[in-house]
Design an enzyme around this catalytic site. Structure first.
Site, PDB file in Angstrom:
ATOM      1  N   GLU A  57       7.727   0.293  20.737  1.00 18.53           N
ATOM      2  CA  GLU A  57       8.290   0.671  19.397  1.00 18.53           C
ATOM      3  C   GLU A  57       7.079   0.440  18.566  1.00 18.53           C
ATOM      4  O   GLU A  57       7.168  -0.224  17.486  1.00 18.53           O
ATOM      5  CB  GLU A  57       9.578  -0.118  19.198  1.00 18.53           C
ATOM      6  CG  GLU A  57      10.534  -0.238  20.044  1.00 18.53           C
ATOM      7  CD  GLU A  57      11.757  -1.149  19.616  1.00 18.53           C
ATOM      8  OE1 GLU A  57      11.218  -1.956  18.777  1.00 18.53           O
ATOM      9  OE2 GLU A  57      12.933  -1.208  20.241  1.00 18.53           O
ATOM     10  N   ARG A  98       3.252   0.408  12.873  1.00 19.19           N
ATOM     11  CA  ARG A  98       1.924   0.288  12.146  1.00 19.19           C
ATOM     12  C   ARG A  98       0.643   0.818  12.661  1.00 19.19           C
ATOM     13  O   ARG A  98       0.024   1.706  11.997  1.00 19.19           O
ATOM     14  CB  ARG A  98       1.886  -1.230  11.880  1.00 19.19           C
ATOM     15  CG  ARG A  98       0.834  -1.570  10.649  1.00 19.19           C
ATOM     16  CD  ARG A  98       0.439  -3.130  10.816  1.00 19.19           C
ATOM     17  NE  ARG A  98       1.690  -3.891  10.657  1.00 19.19           N
ATOM     18  CZ  ARG A  98       2.140  -4.432   9.484  1.00 19.19           C
ATOM     19  NH1 ARG A  98       1.520  -3.846   8.573  1.00 19.19           N
ATOM     20  NH2 ARG A  98       3.335  -5.065   9.430  1.00 19.19           N
ATOM     21  N   ARG A 137       3.219  -4.630   0.060  1.00 15.79           N
ATOM     22  CA  ARG A 137       2.492  -5.583   1.246  1.00 15.79           C
ATOM     23  C   ARG A 137       1.792  -6.716   0.693  1.00 15.79           C
ATOM     24  O   ARG A 137       2.092  -7.929   1.125  1.00 15.79           O
ATOM     25  CB  ARG A 137       1.716  -4.609   2.099  1.00 15.79           C
ATOM     26  CG  ARG A 137       2.568  -3.732   2.902  1.00 15.79           C
ATOM     27  CD  ARG A 137       2.028  -3.202   3.923  1.00 15.79           C
ATOM     28  NE  ARG A 137       1.577  -4.031   4.943  1.00 15.79           N
ATOM     29  CZ  ARG A 137       0.402  -4.450   5.380  1.00 15.79           C
ATOM     30  NH1 ARG A 137      -0.685  -3.899   4.655  1.00 15.79           N
ATOM     31  NH2 ARG A 137       0.052  -4.972   6.169  1.00 15.79           N
ATOM     32  N   TYR A 185       3.451 -10.186   1.816  1.00 13.49           N
ATOM     33  CA  TYR A 185       2.872 -10.968   2.736  1.00 13.49           C
ATOM     34  C   TYR A 185       1.463 -11.065   2.694  1.00 13.49           C
ATOM     35  O   TYR A 185       0.570 -11.050   3.794  1.00 13.49           O
ATOM     36  CB  TYR A 185       3.510 -10.921   4.168  1.00 13.49           C
ATOM     37  CG  TYR A 185       3.516  -9.464   4.536  1.00 13.49           C
ATOM     38  CD1 TYR A 185       2.539  -8.543   5.173  1.00 13.49           C
ATOM     39  CD2 TYR A 185       5.149  -8.655   4.565  1.00 13.49           C
ATOM     40  CE1 TYR A 185       2.758  -7.183   5.483  1.00 13.49           C
ATOM     41  CE2 TYR A 185       5.174  -7.629   4.863  1.00 13.49           C
ATOM     42  CZ  TYR A 185       4.010  -6.540   5.450  1.00 13.49           C
ATOM     43  OH  TYR A 185       4.290  -5.397   5.778  1.00 13.49           O
ATOM     44  N   CYS A 211       5.935  -6.273 -14.218  1.00 15.97           N
ATOM     45  CA  CYS A 211       5.946  -7.395 -14.866  1.00 15.97           C
ATOM     46  C   CYS A 211       6.295  -8.735 -13.916  1.00 15.97           C
ATOM     47  O   CYS A 211       7.248  -9.270 -13.917  1.00 15.97           O
ATOM     48  CB  CYS A 211       7.177  -7.413 -15.970  1.00 15.97           C
ATOM     49  SG  CYS A 211       7.022  -6.227 -17.180  1.00 15.97           S
ATOM     50  N   GLU A 212       5.264  -8.738 -13.310  1.00 15.46           N
ATOM     51  CA  GLU A 212       5.293 -10.027 -12.131  1.00 15.46           C
ATOM     52  C   GLU A 212       3.942 -10.653 -11.675  1.00 15.46           C
ATOM     53  O   GLU A 212       3.264  -9.489 -11.866  1.00 15.46           O
ATOM     54  CB  GLU A 212       6.036  -9.554 -10.809  1.00 15.46           C
ATOM     55  CG  GLU A 212       7.329  -8.973 -10.845  1.00 15.46           C
ATOM     56  CD  GLU A 212       8.445 -10.063 -10.992  1.00 15.46           C
ATOM     57  OE1 GLU A 212       8.085 -11.191 -10.766  1.00 15.46           O
ATOM     58  OE2 GLU A 212       9.613  -9.784 -11.358  1.00 15.46           O
TER      59      GLU A 212
END
Ligand SMILES: Cc1ncc(COP(=O)(O)O)c(C=O)c1O
Length: 414
Positions: free
Chosen positions: A270, A273, A309, A313, A340-341
């Site tokens: 499977e 990426r 991403r 992580y 706004c983070e």
């Protein structure tokens, strides 16, 4: 990324200048190279050919319909984790007989959809899920093939947020419990329990965790065989890193044949990426540059809603200007999005090419878990996706409009 090069100081993808694309398409947008996608899927088939496996591309990495059609024309089936992904795979022309349905929390509605459509294999994540599949299949007078997803308790040595194979993770069934399920196999009338599956994590760079998993699977298969059960399928999941991977996939295929070949089961992979990550870039424009006193901020029109991403992580993505610059600004720099983070940050570097407001940049290796994980946070429309084929640019997903974005809420308030 292959086929992404500076030609006369301007970045080109295949044979198309990115500056040229920005004249017709507002940033941010995703761009994929058809040639890289074809090479990646062909290389993958070549690397695992001694196993003659079923290759079920994992839609969660990138589920654009044009991309799925392209990959399936090279022989892939699909690994899906929701009814939405199941429908998208079918919409792309992938037959349900080539679809594996994974996912730790499948609802009755989703299971009903999969069984009704003759799904090749449902990967079971708990004892109670088998009972639900059994009941639903019984109501439809059908028999559904299932595999047990094992939790081998192997640490894949990747980022903790994409580790899935230890007993600290929610995925799979512990080995002793899985063995008991196989012992009870004959209790089930409407499920055909004939496979096992694992997926120990994503972006895995070393072979060791895979080898450890193969040994555990071999031991498990021997126990099953001693119960008189022959497996039809062994699903090895995905997880192979496209970058800085310390081993050749052929080595993994050889080890698989050595450890599990004797069980004569059909192998399933499977991959996600490894097929699409380095086929894609995110093109963005510099909205603003400012100096905080401590560092320089380059603020882009792409944000964590487009590519989450790094925020999610700590993924690292190289960033390049589309106009090659020989002048380097030796100032600590943080390249950030407009959201706004404070976690909306792509890259921190000690130096960066000398760029200006209005310049375009390219965020590399954005073809997997980029567009598929994007959201409308801060009410930002989903970005367009473009497929580059030699000198041609094809829109494979239009930029979302504000009308589309507000539609479902307007219906209710009117
Ligand atoms: C069950 C399963 N299979 C396959 C994949 C694809 O993994 P990758 O993109 O690392 O190959 C995932 C990713 O999380 C997964 O959960």
């Amino acid at each position: 990324m292959k086929y992404l090069n500076y030609a006369e100081s301007c970045l080109e993808i295949e044979q198309v200048s990115i500056e040229h694309i920005t004249q017709d398409h507002p940033t941010p947008f995703y761009c994929y190279s058809k040639k890289v996608l074809i090479e990646n899927i062909s290389d993958f088939f070549e690397s695992v050919k001694i196993l003659d496996p079923k290759v079920c591309y994992s839609l969660k990495a990138n589920s654009n319909i044009s991309l799925l059609k392209l990959l399936s024309s090279y022989g892939t089936g699909a690994d899906v984790v929701s009814e939405g992904e199941f429908r998208k795979a079918m919409e792309s022309g992938i037959k349900p007989s080539d679809i594996v349905f994974s996912g730790v929390g499948k609802t009755d509605e989703e299971l009903t959809f999969a069984i009704k459509n003759n799904c090749f294999q449902i990967n079971i994540e708990s004892g109670s899920e088998i009972l639900r599949v059994e009941k639903i299949a019984n109501q439809m007078s059908k028999t559904q093939s299932i595999a047990i997803r094992l939790n081998p308790d192997v640490d894949s040595k990747t980022h903790e947020k994409i580790t899935t194979g230890t007993k600290e993770n929610k995925f799979g069934i512990p080995l002793h419990e899985a063995l008991q399920i196989f012992k009870d196999k004959n209790k089930y009338k409407n499920v055909d329990l004939n496979g096992i599956a694992v997926h120990i994590g994503s972006d895995i760079k070393t072979l060791k965790p895979f080898l450890k998993t193969l040994k555990i699977l071999k031991d498990f298969c021997e126990k099953i065989r001693s119960l008189g059960i022959e497996l039809n399928t062994i699903d090895l999941g995905g997880g192979l890193s496209p970058h800085e991977r310390e081993f050749d996939i052929k080595e993994f295929a050889l080890a698989t044949k050595k450890e599990l070949g004797e069980f004569n089961a059909k192998f399933i992979f499977e991959p996600g990426r490894i097929i699409s990550a380095d086929a894609g870039i995110l093109v963005t424009k510099i909205v603003s540059i400012k100096d905080s006193g401590a560092k320089k901020f380059i603020i882009l029109d792409a944000g964590m809603n487009d590519l989450i991403r790094p925020a999610l992580y700590d993924a690292s993505h190289e960033i390049l200007p589309i106009k090659e610059s020989t002048k380097i600004s030796k100032i600590p720099t943080e390249i950030v999005g407009p959201i706004c983070e404070s976690s909306d940050s792509f890259l921190k570097v000690d130096e960066f090419p000398d760029v200006s407001e209005g310049d375009y940049l390219v965020i590399m290796n954005a073809g997997a878990y980029g567009a598929s994980m994007s959201s409308n946070y801060n009410i930002r429309p989903l970005a367009a996706e473009l497929l580059i084929d030699k000198d041609r640019v094809k829109i494979i997903r239009k930029k979302q409009s504000f009308d589309e974005l507000f539609h479902n809420e307007k219906e209710i308030s009117n």
